[in-house]
Design a protein around this motif. Structure first.
Motif, PDB file in Angstrom:
ATOM      1  N   TYR A 113       1.176  -0.910   0.132  1.00 11.24           N
ATOM      2  CA  TYR A 113      -0.390   0.042   0.402  1.00 11.24           C
ATOM      3  C   TYR A 113       0.995   1.460   0.104  1.00 11.24           C
ATOM      4  O   TYR A 113       1.686   1.235   0.589  1.00 11.24           O
ATOM      5  N   PRO A 114       0.508   2.356  -0.725  1.00 10.13           N
ATOM      6  CA  PRO A 114       1.617   3.600  -0.679  1.00 10.13           C
ATOM      7  C   PRO A 114       1.529   3.632   0.799  1.00 10.13           C
ATOM      8  O   PRO A 114       0.568   3.543   2.054  1.00 10.13           O
ATOM      9  N   PRO A 115       2.014   4.913   1.759  1.00 10.80           N
ATOM     10  CA  PRO A 115       3.159   5.467   2.650  1.00 10.80           C
ATOM     11  C   PRO A 115       1.684   5.910   2.970  1.00 10.80           C
ATOM     12  O   PRO A 115       0.669   7.286   2.753  1.00 10.80           O
ATOM     13  N   GLY A 116       1.152   5.525   4.602  1.00 12.22           N
ATOM     14  CA  GLY A 116      -0.128   6.043   5.460  1.00 12.22           C
ATOM     15  C   GLY A 116      -1.148   5.485   4.618  1.00 12.22           C
ATOM     16  O   GLY A 116      -2.415   5.631   6.095  1.00 12.22           O
ATOM     17  N   MET A 117      -0.925   4.120   4.281  1.00 12.05           N
ATOM     18  CA  MET A 117      -2.205   3.134   3.802  1.00 12.05           C
ATOM     19  C   MET A 117      -2.182   1.299   4.137  1.00 12.05           C
ATOM     20  O   MET A 117      -1.107   1.219   3.868  1.00 12.05           O
ATOM     21  N   TYR A 120      -6.227   0.568  -3.066  1.00 10.20           N
ATOM     22  CA  TYR A 120      -5.716   1.319  -2.284  1.00 10.20           C
ATOM     23  C   TYR A 120      -6.957   2.393  -2.673  1.00 10.20           C
ATOM     24  O   TYR A 120      -7.489   2.796  -3.929  1.00 10.20           O
ATOM     25  N   LYS A 121      -7.622   2.942  -1.567  1.00  6.67           N
ATOM     26  CA  LYS A 121      -9.056   4.137  -2.048  1.00  6.67           C
ATOM     27  C   LYS A 121      -8.349   5.510  -2.896  1.00  6.67           C
ATOM     28  O   LYS A 121      -7.466   5.710  -2.481  1.00  6.67           O
ATOM     29  N   ASN A 122      -9.433   6.012  -3.336  1.00  8.15           N
ATOM     30  CA  ASN A 122      -8.773   7.327  -4.635  1.00  8.15           C
ATOM     31  C   ASN A 122      -7.970   6.922  -4.893  1.00  8.15           C
ATOM     32  O   ASN A 122      -6.874   7.620  -5.036  1.00  8.15           O
ATOM     33  N   ARG A 123      -8.326   5.591  -5.557  1.00  6.29           N
ATOM     34  CA  ARG A 123      -6.492   5.240  -6.562  1.00  6.29           C
ATOM     35  C   ARG A 123      -6.983   6.160  -8.257  1.00  6.29           C
ATOM     36  O   ARG A 123      -8.075   6.439  -8.022  1.00  6.29           O
ATOM     37  N   THR A 124      -5.859   7.080  -8.249  1.00  8.37           N
ATOM     38  CA  THR A 124      -6.261   7.903 -10.173  1.00  8.37           C
ATOM     39  C   THR A 124      -5.098   7.600 -10.466  1.00  8.37           C
ATOM     40  O   THR A 124      -3.859   7.006 -10.076  1.00  8.37           O
ATOM     41  N   VAL A 125      -4.769   7.779 -11.431  1.00  9.39           N
ATOM     42  CA  VAL A 125      -3.755   7.813 -12.358  1.00  9.39           C
ATOM     43  C   VAL A 125      -2.834   8.670 -12.241  1.00  9.39           C
ATOM     44  O   VAL A 125      -1.305   8.114 -12.044  1.00  9.39           O
ATOM     45  N   GLU A 126      -2.667   9.968 -11.890  1.00 15.15           N
ATOM     46  CA  GLU A 126      -2.177  11.077 -11.172  1.00 15.15           C
ATOM     47  C   GLU A 126      -1.698  10.747 -10.094  1.00 15.15           C
ATOM     48  O   GLU A 126       0.236  10.468 -10.106  1.00 15.15           O
ATOM     49  N   ASN A 127      -2.263  10.132  -9.087  1.00 14.31           N
ATOM     50  CA  ASN A 127      -1.495   9.609  -7.571  1.00 14.31           C
ATOM     51  C   ASN A 127      -1.041   8.433  -7.734  1.00 14.31           C
ATOM     52  O   ASN A 127       0.185   7.732  -6.986  1.00 14.31           O
TER      53      ASN A 127
END
Length: 239
Positions: free
Chosen positions: A184-188, A221-228
């Motif tokens: 998971y990305p940091p903090g998730m 993960y939540k709120n996954r987009t191309v940008e993030n």
């Protein structure tokens, strides 16, 4: 003959209906007798043929089998299956086309202060048609853990360097060249533990000592987009 009446009686013809009945009965008797005779003859012929063939073929097969057995058939050697220690000592060459999923989200009170993932809730059956009764609530380690199999090292912590080194030794001993780490990305994190991004450097340090490569299996993960996602991949590459 004494009179004309006697002559008429002797010369009287048999009725056609009675003649046909007698003729049919005679044919049926002859046919049945012939059928019985042919059936018995056929059975006797088959019996004699089978007996003679069985004796001759059996003798030839027995002789051939014994000759072949004496030449080529040998008692198989017993198979000695190696245990885990023997497998790891062999140090098989790693196959980098073989990947194995690896989850670094487990924790225990000795290393992390509390249980992570070993104590998650009982999962309901995915099949909605399954009406069997299953346990509910949460698992209670160390005896009852959220796993189908009990680990040989016990309910370990994914941040214990000794445990991670032992895992890498087992994986390399099996010839697996790549581990795909749940990330998971940091903090998730998921609902059963804290973020695990900080465990990745420990895995990298231990894996490189055994020649194992590490790739990341990015969880949804939540709120996954191309940008993030692009930003998180840049973070992984830079760190």
């Amino acid at each position: 003959l004494h009179s004309t009446a006697d002559l008429k009686i002797c010369s009287r013809k048999i009725p056609k209906e009675m003649f046909y009945k007698r003729w049919v009965l005679l044919r049926l008797r002859c046919g049945f007798t012939a059928f019985v005779f042919l059936s018995i003859s056929s059975l006797l012929a088959v019996f004699v043929f089978y007996a003679v063939s069985n004796i001759s073929v059996g003798a030839v097969f027995d002789k051939t089998f014994k000759n072949h057995a004496n030449k080529s058939i040998q008692e198989p050697e017993p198979i000695n299956y190696p245990n885990q220690e023997e497998i790891t000592k062999e140090k098989k060459p790693l196959n980098y086309k073989v990947h194995m999923f690896y989850y670094a989200w487990y924790g225990n009170p000795q290393t992390d202060g509390k249980w992570w993932h070993w104590n998650h809730r009982y999962l309901p059956p995915w099949d909605k048609k399954d009406h069997h009764k299953y346990p509910t609530g949460v698992h209670v380690p160390p005896e009852d853990i959220g796993s189908n199999f009990y680990p040989k090292l016990g309910p370990y912590s994914s941040r214990d360097p000794v445990v991670i080194a032992k895992h890498m030794e087992m994986i390399s001993g099996a010839g697996v060249g790549v581990i795909s780490v749940s990330w998971y990305p940091p903090g998730m994190a998921d609902d059963n533990g804290p973020p695990t991004d900080q465990a990745v450097p420990l895995l990298l340090d231990q894996a490189v000592q055994f020649g194992i490569k590490v790739c990341l299996h990015i969880e949804p993960y939540k709120n996954r987009t191309v940008e993030n996602l692009r930003a998180y991949l840049a973070y992984v590459h830079q760190t």
